[in-house]
Motif scaffolding. Sequence first.
Motif, PDB file in Angstrom:
ATOM      1  N   SER A  39       0.812  -1.225   0.000  1.00  0.00           N
ATOM      2  CA  SER A  39       0.000   0.000   0.000  1.00  0.00           C
ATOM      3  C   SER A  39       0.842   1.270   0.000  1.00  0.00           C
ATOM      4  CB  SER A  39      -0.923   0.008   1.224  1.00  0.00           C
ATOM      5  OG  SER A  39      -0.152  -0.046   2.420  1.00  0.00           O
ATOM      6  N   LYS A  40       2.130   1.155   0.360  1.00  0.00           N
ATOM      7  CA  LYS A  40       2.992   2.326   0.410  1.00  0.00           C
ATOM      8  C   LYS A  40       3.878   2.452  -0.822  1.00  0.00           C
ATOM      9  CE  LYS A  40       3.169   2.161   5.455  1.00  0.00           C
ATOM     10  NZ  LYS A  40       4.048   2.042   6.645  1.00  0.00           N
ATOM     11  N   GLY A  41       3.706   1.570  -1.783  1.00  0.00           N
ATOM     12  CA  GLY A  41       4.536   1.629  -2.987  1.00  0.00           C
ATOM     13  C   GLY A  41       5.291   0.335  -3.180  1.00  0.00           C
ATOM     14  N   TRP A  42       6.551   0.444  -3.548  1.00  0.00           N
ATOM     15  CA  TRP A  42       7.367  -0.730  -3.816  1.00  0.00           C
ATOM     16  C   TRP A  42       8.354  -0.935  -2.682  1.00  0.00           C
ATOM     17  CZ3 TRP A  42       5.983  -3.824  -7.675  1.00  0.00           C
ATOM     18  CH2 TRP A  42       5.153  -3.287  -8.661  1.00  0.00           C
ATOM     19  N   SER A  43       8.445  -2.170  -2.221  1.00  0.00           N
ATOM     20  CA  SER A  43       9.319  -2.479  -1.099  1.00  0.00           C
ATOM     21  C   SER A  43       9.944  -3.849  -1.305  1.00  0.00           C
ATOM     22  CB  SER A  43       8.531  -2.463   0.218  1.00  0.00           C
ATOM     23  OG  SER A  43       9.305  -2.970   1.270  1.00  0.00           O
ATOM     24  N   CYS A  44      11.210  -3.978  -0.961  1.00  0.00           N
ATOM     25  CA  CYS A  44      11.893  -5.266  -1.064  1.00  0.00           C
ATOM     26  C   CYS A  44      11.786  -6.061   0.226  1.00  0.00           C
ATOM     27  CB  CYS A  44      13.360  -5.063  -1.421  1.00  0.00           C
ATOM     28  SG  CYS A  44      14.265  -4.083  -0.200  1.00  0.00           S
ATOM     29  N   LEU A  96      -5.731   7.007 -12.515  1.00  0.00           N
ATOM     30  CA  LEU A  96      -5.072   8.220 -12.040  1.00  0.00           C
ATOM     31  C   LEU A  96      -6.084   9.287 -11.637  1.00  0.00           C
ATOM     32  CD1 LEU A  96      -2.075   8.598 -14.524  1.00  0.00           C
ATOM     33  CD2 LEU A  96      -2.057   7.651 -12.211  1.00  0.00           C
ATOM     34  N   MET A  97      -7.127   9.441 -12.436  1.00  0.00           N
ATOM     35  CA  MET A  97      -8.154  10.433 -12.109  1.00  0.00           C
ATOM     36  C   MET A  97      -8.864  10.079 -10.809  1.00  0.00           C
ATOM     37  SD  MET A  97      -7.980  12.823 -14.279  1.00  0.00           S
ATOM     38  CE  MET A  97      -9.504  13.656 -13.829  1.00  0.00           C
ATOM     39  N   ALA A  98      -9.099   8.792 -10.589  1.00  0.00           N
ATOM     40  CA  ALA A  98      -9.756   8.364  -9.347  1.00  0.00           C
ATOM     41  C   ALA A  98      -8.879   8.684  -8.141  1.00  0.00           C
ATOM     42  CB  ALA A  98     -10.046   6.863  -9.410  1.00  0.00           C
ATOM     43  N   GLN A 156       3.800  11.247 -10.412  1.00  0.00           N
ATOM     44  CA  GLN A 156       4.898  10.370 -10.035  1.00  0.00           C
ATOM     45  C   GLN A 156       4.675   9.724  -8.670  1.00  0.00           C
ATOM     46  OE1 GLN A 156       5.189  13.595 -10.611  1.00  0.00           O
ATOM     47  NE2 GLN A 156       6.488  14.655  -9.120  1.00  0.00           N
ATOM     48  N   ASN A 157       3.725  10.250  -7.896  1.00  0.00           N
ATOM     49  CA  ASN A 157       3.411   9.683  -6.587  1.00  0.00           C
ATOM     50  C   ASN A 157       2.202   8.753  -6.633  1.00  0.00           C
ATOM     51  OD1 ASN A 157       5.488  11.194  -5.417  1.00  0.00           O
ATOM     52  ND2 ASN A 157       4.139  12.954  -5.054  1.00  0.00           N
ATOM     53  N   ALA A 158       1.681   8.498  -7.828  1.00  0.00           N
ATOM     54  CA  ALA A 158       0.485   7.667  -7.954  1.00  0.00           C
ATOM     55  C   ALA A 158       0.813   6.199  -7.704  1.00  0.00           C
ATOM     56  CB  ALA A 158      -0.128   7.830  -9.344  1.00  0.00           C
ATOM     57  N   LEU A 159      -0.183   5.459  -7.225  1.00  0.00           N
ATOM     58  CA  LEU A 159      -0.066   4.016  -7.058  1.00  0.00           C
ATOM     59  C   LEU A 159      -0.496   3.356  -8.362  1.00  0.00           C
ATOM     60  CD1 LEU A 159      -1.571   3.534  -3.485  1.00  0.00           C
ATOM     61  CD2 LEU A 159       0.830   3.564  -4.129  1.00  0.00           C
ATOM     62  N   VAL A 160       0.396   2.632  -8.984  1.00  0.00           N
ATOM     63  CA  VAL A 160       0.082   1.966 -10.248  1.00  0.00           C
ATOM     64  C   VAL A 160       0.566   0.529 -10.191  1.00  0.00           C
ATOM     65  CG1 VAL A 160       0.172   4.078 -11.615  1.00  0.00           C
ATOM     66  CG2 VAL A 160       2.248   2.764 -11.257  1.00  0.00           C
ATOM     67  N   GLU A 161       0.119  -0.267 -11.141  1.00  0.00           N
ATOM     68  CA  GLU A 161       0.512  -1.667 -11.258  1.00  0.00           C
ATOM     69  C   GLU A 161       0.319  -2.415  -9.940  1.00  0.00           C
ATOM     70  OE1 GLU A 161       1.103  -2.902 -14.078  1.00  0.00           O
ATOM     71  OE2 GLU A 161       1.282  -1.045 -15.198  1.00  0.00           O
ATOM     72  N   LEU A 162      -0.880  -2.279  -9.367  1.00  0.00           N
ATOM     73  CA  LEU A 162      -1.171  -3.001  -8.142  1.00  0.00           C
ATOM     74  C   LEU A 162      -1.243  -4.498  -8.440  1.00  0.00           C
ATOM     75  CD1 LEU A 162      -3.919  -0.713  -6.606  1.00  0.00           C
ATOM     76  CD2 LEU A 162      -1.499  -0.805  -6.054  1.00  0.00           C
ATOM     77  N   PRO A 163      -0.821  -5.366  -7.493  1.00  0.00           N
ATOM     78  CA  PRO A 163      -0.832  -6.813  -7.753  1.00  0.00           C
ATOM     79  C   PRO A 163      -2.250  -7.356  -7.787  1.00  0.00           C
ATOM     80  CG  PRO A 163      -0.227  -6.370  -5.481  1.00  0.00           C
ATOM     81  CD  PRO A 163      -0.291  -5.041  -6.165  1.00  0.00           C
ATOM     82  N   ILE A 164      -2.691  -7.774  -8.953  1.00  0.00           N
ATOM     83  CA  ILE A 164      -4.020  -8.342  -9.119  1.00  0.00           C
ATOM     84  C   ILE A 164      -3.920  -9.544 -10.035  1.00  0.00           C
ATOM     85  CG2 ILE A 164      -5.213  -6.131  -8.788  1.00  0.00           C
ATOM     86  CD1 ILE A 164      -5.469  -5.939 -11.818  1.00  0.00           C
TER      87      ILE A 164
END
Length: 277
Positions: A39-44, A96-98, A156-164
């Motif tokens: 939920s916070k982006g990308w993390s290893c 992105l609009m949402a 650039q701060n948007a959440l994209v490519e969520l795991p689905i």
Amino acid sequence: MTIYLTLLNGTGYVFDANDYMELRTKHRIIGALVGTANSKGWSCSEAALPVELTKCETQLLIEEGIADLVSKAAALTAPPTAEMVQAYKSQFEAGLMAQADALKAEKLRETERHVEKILQGKRNKLLKQGKQEEAAALTANDVLEEIAKSVVFERQNALVELPISHMTKHSARLCTDPVYDISSLKYRVFKDLWQRGKFVSSGEAFGADFLVYPGDPLLYHASHIVIIQDTPAIRPLELICKVRLSVIVNKSCVFAYEEAEGGRIAYQTVAWCNPSK
């Protein structure tokens, strides 16, 4: 409803959260989360979907008729058509609009909670500038409209490519070839433990073949490490090594082997005894 596993790297992967929860809660299949999005982006350091199953887990699910293994390589690697590209772009922009609308709504809710303080501060500022009429005419709605116009959504701060799970509009090939040798001793031990109602995972991190849990690993620590032996005989030094390892990690040591007569899987639990205590 049949669960579909996606064939990747020679084993099954689960991309749907509901499927994974059913496998875990109903069928005691654990797998391993290998995704890196949260939920916070990308993390290893924090894992997410998809779930990678071991070859033993994949073969068991297929053999028990719980899931089917499919290959989506042909469909997912084929070049997209112009219609598919346009549909993706439209969906991407809509996402992105949402997010932009959600950001603005949250900002306005926060402003409404403190609107009286903000309004008083703006009026005081106008009064210091000698604009008494503007200060008197300023309302809470004016403040909210100003905040709404000032909200800027940074893409650039948007959440994209969520795991689905994969898109449903694609073809898949059913894979019928065995993923793991069902006659091997390791698979038979895994299946036998699973049929006994245990949660079983890989034990490589503990120098063993399997770890056995009394319940879901999210709630319980492993109680046993299982080491597979080709024969019931074991060398004394290896016996001491494995049992001392189990003591260090606070688990019971179990040796699994095939009986000479009948081919039944047998288990021998060895406990470390310290006479000085």
